[in-house]
Design a protein around this motif. Structure first.
Motif, PDB file in Angstrom:
ATOM      1  N   GLY A  49       0.758  -1.065   0.103  1.00  0.00           N
ATOM      2  CA  GLY A  49      -0.024   0.158   0.106  1.00  0.00           C
ATOM      3  C   GLY A  49       0.846   1.178   0.103  1.00  0.00           C
ATOM      4  N   ILE A  75       2.315   1.749  -3.532  1.00  0.00           N
ATOM      5  CA  ILE A  75       1.122   2.201  -4.456  1.00  0.00           C
ATOM      6  C   ILE A  75       0.865   3.704  -4.168  1.00  0.00           C
ATOM      7  N   GLN A  78      -4.445   3.637   6.049  1.00  0.00           N
ATOM      8  CA  GLN A  78      -5.048   3.018   4.830  1.00  0.00           C
ATOM      9  C   GLN A  78      -6.592   2.711   4.905  1.00  0.00           C
ATOM     10  N   ASP A  83      -5.859   0.605   0.356  1.00  0.00           N
ATOM     11  CA  ASP A  83      -5.470   1.877  -0.333  1.00  0.00           C
ATOM     12  C   ASP A  83      -4.784   2.855   0.771  1.00  0.00           C
TER      13      ASP A  83
END
Length: 182
Positions: A12, A15, A73, A78
């Motif tokens: 995460g 990303i 997150q 995400d």
């Protein structure tokens, strides 16, 4: 906490950092992400990672520093927000090959990944191509490269600044107006 359990949080983070570079140098996205800190506490159930002690996060031209950096997150894994606290916390990144590095400071820096917005609170300052923006609170939209500065309502600040202070450099006379705004 095992390495297997921390893998989703690290993915995460990767990303998040890759997504935050959408408007930075293309090479930044292909660079390795490095997180350096004195300690790290990762809570997979809560979706929170806390790094403490001279935290430095880098990827290509992007650099984030602080005394403590917290990354949260959502339920899908995400990254929603990272919060860097320092004296001051610091963010920098080169937006494109022909632009100078943008530097941002504040005692608290929050980055909201979904809308690529940085909020600087208390002793906030953004420096971009010689222009400076200072105030109690600055919101910097990295996608549109728009800065809004003003009072930090509902926040305690160590150094009250009732007015915004900006320094805007004059345009270069030898360049056409179209080149100056790019």
């Amino acid at each position: 906490m095992s390495c297997v359990k921390t893998l989703p949080l690290l993915i995460g983070l990767s990303i998040f950092l890759l997504g935050s570079n959408a408007h930075a140098l293309p090479e930044d996205r292909n660079q390795p992400i490095r997180v350096q800190a004195d300690t790290a506490e990762l809570d997979d159930r809560q979706g929170v990672a806390v790094y403490r002690g001279d935290v430095v996060i880098t990827q290509g031209t992007m650099k984030i520093t602080g005394d403590t950096v917290t990354i949260t997150q959502n339920g899908n894994g995400d990254v929603e927000v990272f919060t860097s606290i320092g004296k001051p916390a610091y963010y920098e990144q080169k937006p494109s090959a022909d632009k100078e590095i943008v530097k941002a400071y504040g005692l608290t820096i929050q980055y909201f990944a979904a809308n690529e917005r940085i909020v600087l609170i208390d002793q906030a300052k953004v420096v971009q191509e010689g222009n400076t923006f200072e105030g109690e609170k600055i919101v910097y939209d990295t996608q549109r490269q728009i800065v809004n500065a003003g009072r930090a309502t509902n926040s305690e600040v160590t150094t009250p600044r009732p007015r915004v202070d900006m320094v805007i450099q004059p345009r270069k006379k030898d360049q056409p107006a179209a080149e100056q705004t790019e």
